[in-house]
Write a protein that holds these residues in place. Structure first.
Motif, PDB file in Angstrom:
ATOM      1  N   ALA A  22       0.836  -1.204   0.000  1.00 43.74           N
ATOM      2  CA  ALA A  22       0.000   0.000   0.000  1.00 43.74           C
ATOM      3  C   ALA A  22       0.875   1.260   0.000  1.00 43.74           C
ATOM      4  N   ARG A  23       1.965   1.252   0.750  1.00 43.02           N
ATOM      5  CA  ARG A  23       2.874   2.407   0.751  1.00 43.02           C
ATOM      6  C   ARG A  23       3.485   2.619  -0.639  1.00 43.02           C
ATOM      7  N   ASP A  24       3.837   1.522  -1.314  1.00 40.35           N
ATOM      8  CA  ASP A  24       4.372   1.639  -2.670  1.00 40.35           C
ATOM      9  C   ASP A  24       3.332   2.211  -3.629  1.00 40.35           C
ATOM     10  N   LEU A  25       2.070   1.811  -3.455  1.00 38.89           N
ATOM     11  CA  LEU A  25       1.013   2.363  -4.294  1.00 38.89           C
ATOM     12  C   LEU A  25       0.901   3.866  -4.085  1.00 38.89           C
ATOM     13  N   VAL A  26       0.846   4.294  -2.834  1.00 40.45           N
ATOM     14  CA  VAL A  26       0.715   5.721  -2.521  1.00 40.45           C
ATOM     15  C   VAL A  26       1.876   6.513  -3.127  1.00 40.45           C
ATOM     16  N   ALA A  27       3.071   5.931  -3.139  1.00 39.21           N
ATOM     17  CA  ALA A  27       4.237   6.619  -3.707  1.00 39.21           C
ATOM     18  C   ALA A  27       4.091   6.853  -5.209  1.00 39.21           C
ATOM     19  N   GLN A  28       3.225   6.075  -5.882  1.00 44.61           N
ATOM     20  CA  GLN A  28       3.025   6.215  -7.326  1.00 44.61           C
ATOM     21  C   GLN A  28       1.880   7.177  -7.676  1.00 44.61           C
ATOM     22  N   LEU A  29       1.149   7.613  -6.676  1.00 36.98           N
ATOM     23  CA  LEU A  29      -0.036   8.438  -6.932  1.00 36.98           C
ATOM     24  C   LEU A  29       0.333   9.894  -7.178  1.00 36.98           C
ATOM     25  N   PRO A  30      -0.440  10.629  -7.976  1.00 38.96           N
ATOM     26  CA  PRO A  30      -1.648  10.184  -8.672  1.00 38.96           C
ATOM     27  C   PRO A  30      -1.289   9.367  -9.910  1.00 38.96           C
ATOM     28  N   VAL A  31      -2.203   8.464 -10.280  1.00 32.48           N
ATOM     29  CA  VAL A  31      -2.005   7.629 -11.451  1.00 32.48           C
ATOM     30  C   VAL A  31      -3.352   7.424 -12.145  1.00 32.48           C
ATOM     31  N   THR A  32      -3.331   7.424 -13.468  1.00 29.75           N
ATOM     32  CA  THR A  32      -4.525   7.131 -14.259  1.00 29.75           C
ATOM     33  C   THR A  32      -4.292   5.801 -14.958  1.00 29.75           C
ATOM     34  N   ILE A  33      -5.263   4.894 -14.808  1.00 26.21           N
ATOM     35  CA  ILE A  33      -5.104   3.516 -15.261  1.00 26.21           C
ATOM     36  C   ILE A  33      -6.274   3.128 -16.162  1.00 26.21           C
ATOM     37  N   ASP A  34      -5.964   2.595 -17.336  1.00 26.90           N
ATOM     38  CA  ASP A  34      -6.982   1.987 -18.187  1.00 26.90           C
ATOM     39  C   ASP A  34      -7.215   0.579 -17.663  1.00 26.90           C
ATOM     40  N   MET A  35      -8.470   0.282 -17.297  1.00 20.59           N
ATOM     41  CA  MET A  35      -8.789  -0.981 -16.645  1.00 20.59           C
ATOM     42  C   MET A  35      -9.756  -1.800 -17.500  1.00 20.59           C
TER      43      MET A  35
END
Length: 119
Positions: A22-35
């Protein structure tokens, strides 16, 4: 840590667990993802960089409303249906309110922007 997920004109909040992933995810934010939609139970899309798996089990059985990470594909996952245990799944946190239902109502592919809530 709270994050906001925006899909079109809808905003959803999620609370992330205390974990290295979760900490690694927060470090990448903001992010826009095609899902992409998978079987009406999850939306998945690639993250810019892999998340840490430190302290995580081999897999997980996510619940409807969970926010997850599928390590083999480096994908962020929004669970909006019943998915069973699968190796490589990491639970990052949980969406709030009726987010899973509202995501489930969106057929097919989506584009989601994830950012720290309050930014």
């Amino acid at each position: 840590m709270k994050v906001q997920i925006t899909i079109g004109n809808q905003h959803f909040q999620a609370t992330l667990a205390e974990s290295a992933a979760a900490r690694d995810l927060v470090a990448q934010l903001p992010v826009t993802i095609d899902m992409t939609d998978h079987g009406g139970v999850e939306k998945t899309g690639p993250l810019p960089s892999p998340l840490s798996l430190d302290g995580q089990p081999e897999g997980a059985d996510p619940d409807v409303g969970d926010v997850g990470y599928y390590a083999p594909g480096n994908d962020l996952v929004l669970y909006n249906g019943d998915q069973s245990y699968y190796p490589g799944i990491v639970i990052l946190g949980r969406s709030e309110g009726d987010a899973a239902q509202r995501i489930a109502e969106r057929d097919g592919s989506i584009t989601a922007t994830v950012e720290v809530h309050g930014d």
